[in-house]
Write a protein that holds these residues in place. Structure first.
Motif, PDB file in Angstrom:
ATOM      1  N   TYR A  26       0.854  -1.197   0.000  1.00  0.00           N
ATOM      2  CA  TYR A  26       0.000   0.000   0.000  1.00  0.00           C
ATOM      3  C   TYR A  26       0.879   1.232   0.000  1.00  0.00           C
ATOM      4  O   TYR A  26       1.866   1.310   0.743  1.00  0.00           O
ATOM      5  N   CYS A  28       0.598   5.556   0.082  1.00  0.00           N
ATOM      6  CA  CYS A  28      -0.288   6.711   0.188  1.00  0.00           C
ATOM      7  C   CYS A  28      -0.130   7.566  -1.066  1.00  0.00           C
ATOM      8  O   CYS A  28       0.977   7.931  -1.445  1.00  0.00           O
ATOM      9  N   CYS A 210      -7.145   5.896   4.250  1.00  0.00           N
ATOM     10  CA  CYS A 210      -6.081   4.912   3.984  1.00  0.00           C
ATOM     11  C   CYS A 210      -6.353   3.599   4.713  1.00  0.00           C
ATOM     12  O   CYS A 210      -6.167   2.521   4.149  1.00  0.00           O
ATOM     13  N   HIS A 235       0.398  10.869  10.076  1.00  0.00           N
ATOM     14  CA  HIS A 235      -0.484  10.074   9.216  1.00  0.00           C
ATOM     15  C   HIS A 235      -0.355   8.559   9.411  1.00  0.00           C
ATOM     16  O   HIS A 235      -1.350   7.874   9.663  1.00  0.00           O
ATOM     17  N   HIS A 236       0.849   8.036   9.289  1.00  0.00           N
ATOM     18  CA  HIS A 236       0.982   6.575   9.397  1.00  0.00           C
ATOM     19  C   HIS A 236       0.747   6.056  10.819  1.00  0.00           C
ATOM     20  O   HIS A 236       0.217   4.965  11.020  1.00  0.00           O
ATOM     21  N   GLU A 239      -2.901   5.821  10.985  1.00  0.00           N
ATOM     22  CA  GLU A 239      -3.417   4.676  10.215  1.00  0.00           C
ATOM     23  C   GLU A 239      -3.280   3.392  11.036  1.00  0.00           C
ATOM     24  O   GLU A 239      -4.184   2.566  11.083  1.00  0.00           O
TER      25      GLU A 239
HETATM   26 ZN   LIG Z   1      -2.128   7.112   3.851  1.00  0.00          ZN
END
Ligand SMILES: [Zn+2]
Length: 463
Positions: A26, A28, A210, A235-236, A239
């Motif tokens: 995956y 982003c 995400c 962000h991560h 997630e």
């Molecule tokens: Zn992302």
């Protein structure tokens, strides 16, 4: 043995895929509110090389990249241009794909859009509320980081023991752990952009998409997640918190992050007005492959200083490889050399050793240049045959399935240009140097370079 530096755990680790010979990955994707800048594309080129190398190693790769087509920036942009959000983001989505193509970046398997997965996002948020990880406040839904025990495991950020009210005050934060919005209530600034759902009238927070898209397209656990270092936090980290809270299991095994690109030694920023898009560099006269070369030539975990001098150097290096390819294609003299097969195997081996070592492109490139020098020397003395040249050519093409730098299609030029080349040859033969130079300049203006080589006069297109 393929090794990656895993941001999760901060150490080099041998890569082992969950399923044999298959990799699920995956990455982003972009927020489609403007043309992407070269810093963004450094990450995308790195991910492309990662993908290509996994394929080279025999893995079947499934890669998913989301497109963020709703957020503050896209909404604002659409309003400024007085067009719908869809129309606005379509324009920059198209531009993004054009830029990928310019940089010879392979298309991934799917590019799901955030706006096409609102329903699934709402479902995930409801589940997080049910499980006690999220709470509603003033029409919004926040993820409560104090409930997720492993918060900070990727970035190392410490969670301060602050009260909830102070934690949710700000949504845009960079260096402080904070509850984050899973769902944002509609406000007047959003205009006609909203969804009416069980959570009320509003839109999802950025991190939500995400987790949902990765889960939907790749399942609960997948092999590799990657992005730029600026995405590690928040962000991560977010997630991971959402996905692992909802699924009760790890999100991804390997986290790979590309370092920043700096421009002439400075950080690119709007205030310094030094943001360059791929298009800006193309306008300066450089090719997409030259930009790709420069973006990929430094190790992905080191800062890359993007300069004009660097572009010129990249152009020259790429030119050397392209010339080598041209020479191999037309080489038709010399005697058979039994060493060539071994030399081809050796360069492949060296290339793989470097790439296995956390994708060490600088090392892989230096293996190629050493090879190129040795072979050129052999060709100078006609110590390779046409058959050897063919084998070398095939080796180069195989390595280039990873690097993506070469133009390998038979070059086609118009009849008019062919005619010019013939006329220049005639002028040269009759020693009409003035005319010969004149035609050479005319051809150069039209993008054709003539070269006097050991094997006669050759032409090539400017790269
Ligand atoms: Zn992302």
């Amino acid at each position: 043995m393929l090794k990656f530096f895993n941001t999760l755990g901060r150490k080099n680790e041998e890569f082992r895929s969950i399923e044999p010979n298959k990799v699920q990955m995956y990455t982003c994707g972009p927020t489609v509110y403007d043309y992407g800048h070269i810093g963004n594309f450094r990450t995308f080129v790195f991910q492309d090389i990662l993908r290509r190398y996994l394929k080279y190693k025999g893995y079947e790769v499934t890669q998913i990249m989301n497109l963020t087509d709703v957020d503050d920036k896209t909404i604002k942009g659409a309003q400024l241009e007085e067009i719908s959000l869809i129309k606005y983001t379509e324009k920059y989505t198209k531009a993004f794909f054009e830029d990928l193509n310019t940089l010879n970046i392979e298309q991934v398997e799917q590019y799901p859009k955030a706006t096409e997965h609102i329903e699934e996002m709402v479902k995930m948020i409801m589940k997080l509320i049910e499980k006690g990880y999220a709470y509603q406040s003033g029409g919004a839904v926040y993820f409560d980081i104090s409930k997720f025990r492993n918060y900070g495991k990727l970035s190392g950020i410490k969670t301060k023991d602050t009260n909830r009210k102070s934690r949710i005050k700000k949504d845009e934060y960079k260096d402080e752990a904070s509850d984050f919005a899973l769902w944002k209530p509609w406000s007047e600034e959003d205009g006609d952009v909203f969804w009416t759902t069980e959570l009320g009238k509003g839109r999802p927070g950025w991190h939500t998409e995400c987790s949902v898209i990765a889960n939907l397209y790749l399942g609960k656990l997948f092999d590799i997640h990657s992005g730029g270092v600026d995405l590690i936090f928040p962000h991560h980290e977010n997630e991971i918190a959402q996905s692992e809270a909802v699924n009760d299991r790890k999100l991804a095994n390997y986290w790979l992050h590309a370092e920043h690109l700096i421009l002439d030694g400075e950080k690119m920023s709007k205030s310094l007005k030094n943001i360059y898009t791929v298009r800006d560099i193309i306008k300066k006269g450089y090719s997409g492959r030259t930009i790709r070369y420069l973006l990929s030539s430094a190790h992905y975990r080191t800062q890359l200083n993007f300069t004009d001098a660097g572009l010129k150097q990249a152009e020259a290096s790429l030119g050397r490889i392209q010339d080598f390819i041209g020479r191999l294609k037309s080489f038709d003299k010399g005697k058979d050399n039994p060493e060539v097969t071994k030399m081809c195997q050796q360069v492949e081996k060296r290339f793989e050793v470097e790439m296995d070592n956390d994708l060490n492109i600088p090392g892989a490139l230096s293996a190629i240049f050493d090879f190129l020098r040795e072979i050129n020397r052999l060709m100078d003395t006609s110590s390779v045959s046409k058959l050897n040249a063919n084998e070398i050519y095939n080796t180069m093409i195989r390595l280039d399935t990873v690097l993506g730098l070469l133009k390998t299609d038979e070059e086609k030029i118009s009849e008019e240009l062919k005619d010019l080349i013939d006329r220049r040859e005639e002028a040269r033969r009759s020693k009409d140097w003035k005319k010969s130079d004149q035609i050479r300049d005319e051809l150069l203006e039209k993008g054709i370079i003539l070269e006097d080589t050991l094997e006669g006069v050759k032409w090539k297109k400017k790269i």
